[in-house]
Design an enzyme around this catalytic site. Structure first.
Site, PDB file in Angstrom:
ATOM      1  N   CYS A 195     -16.154   8.002  -8.658  1.00 49.27           N
ATOM      2  CA  CYS A 195     -17.298   8.824  -9.064  1.00 49.27           C
ATOM      3  C   CYS A 195     -18.429   7.995  -9.663  1.00 49.27           C
ATOM      4  CB  CYS A 195     -16.869   9.840 -10.113  1.00 49.27           C
ATOM      5  SG  CYS A 195     -15.415  10.779  -9.715  1.00 49.27           S
ATOM      6  N   ARG A 236     -25.103  14.086  -7.920  1.00 51.14           N
ATOM      7  CA  ARG A 236     -23.940  14.568  -7.180  1.00 51.14           C
ATOM      8  C   ARG A 236     -22.817  14.986  -8.133  1.00 51.14           C
ATOM      9  NH1 ARG A 236     -20.826  12.150  -2.021  1.00 51.14           N
ATOM     10  NH2 ARG A 236     -18.705  12.349  -2.762  1.00 51.14           N
TER      11      ARG A 236
END
Length: 342
Positions: A195, A236
């Protein structure tokens, strides 16, 4: 690549023991997981091949790099069960499976004498040297994950959500502490290494480091790539981190796809749609856009990209011509008056 993913964790969830194909993930060489051992072996071989090429031993470099590509392909194949059974990502699963034949073919081309692939091999070496230490050095990994989680939380606060952070299943302060009684799905997400955007950053860092070009153009190209990836990655993460608990995509159509075709729990639908379908698809578009911007500054990167296209299609491409750039001997762009750029 699983760069930029967010892992869903249901409160109190219990993970079943790995069975079948997923058992590949639990295999190890000594105390080192199999995938890590394969990755380090491949990257180490790529580095040695680059040193051999630099010293003038081109043929040994080609053969060693060819073997490294095969090991690299096997490494990606061992990750396919994880992407399919746990992440539920069709895109990442297909890429992991396709990596083995593509890597084997790359090795074959090297053995047959395509020496230009040594540049792409060197780029992969640099990518690994950027990514693997982050993945395997605890203090670096902790800092990167928790910093990304903190910045993502700040982004949520800008949108009116402040769940707080708590320890996730991975042991880091990276889980967004939404109250399951107050959200739609009762689920939340936590940040893992993928991530942080480090995977995408490593790709561009490796390509930029591998090519021959002046630092006055390499540094801006790297700063642009890293800066844009960092920003888009946070956007995101915020999107996925809010879509999952608040059930933005819990419509019947999506629930049917997630449960009937992907074998996922119904309350995980919003995460799967946000992460596996929307975010991953847009990430491909974003990476193409970033590549174009980097090429405007550092057209030398065209050379390894042309080799990638050759591996994928079997056709030679002249990307410089396609982009309308006239390249000088070292890859830099010429101005319309014929003088090299400065």
């Amino acid at each position: 690549m699983s760069a930029l993913s967010v892992t869903t964790a249901a409160p109190g969830a219990v993970v079943d023991p790995l069975t079948g194909p997923a058992a590949l993930l639990s295999m190890s060489v000594g105390s080192v997981p199999l995938s890590d051992a394969l990755a380090w072996t491949a990257i180490g071989a790529f580095v040695v091949a680059a040193v051999l090429q630099w010293s003038g031993a081109v043929d040994p470099a080609r053969y060693l790099a060819a073997g490294a590509w095969v090991v690299f392909g096997v490494f990606w194949l061992t990750l396919a069960p994880h992407y399919y059974l746990e992440v539920k990502s069709p895109i990442e699963t297909l890429l992991a499976v396709a990596a083995l034949p593509l890597c084997v073919y790359t090795g074959y081309l090297l053995v047959r004498g395509r020496g230009s692939l040594l540049l792409l091999s060197k780029a992969v070496a640099f990518m690994g040297l950027i990514y693997l230490p982050v993945e395997t050095i605890p203090v670096v990994k902790t800092w990167l994950i928790e910093t990304t989680a903190s910045q993502t939380h700040f982004g949520m606060e800008l949108l009116g959500h402040s769940p707080g952070l708590e320890e996730g299943a991975n042991g880091y302060q990276s889980r967004f502490a939404f109250d399951p009684e107050e959200t739609v799905t009762g689920r939340t997400t936590y940040i893992i290494t993928a991530c942080t955007g480090i995977g995408s950053m490593a790709i561009f860092g490796g390509l930029i480091a591998a090519v021959k070009a002046p630092l006055r153009r390499k540094v801006p190209a790297l700063a642009l790539a890293v800066g844009v990836i960092w920003f888009l990655n946070l956007v995101r993460n915020v999107f996925i981190g809010l879509a999952s608990p608040w059930g933005w995509f819990q419509q019947d159509f999506f629930v049917t796809i997630a449960t009937e075709f992907m074998g996922a729990p119904a309350d995980r639908t919003s995460y799967i749609v946000a992460h596996n379908f929307i975010a991953q698809s847009l990430s491909i578009v974003a990476l193409l856009g970033i590549t174009y911007l980097v090429l405007r500054i550092l057209p030398e990167v065209l050379e390894p990209l042309e080799d990638v296209l050759y591996i994928l299609t079997g056709t030679e491409y002249d990307l410089a011509d396609a982009l309308g750039q006239e390249l000088r001997a070292d890859g830099g762009e010429r101005r319309s008056d014929g003088d090299p750029d400065r």
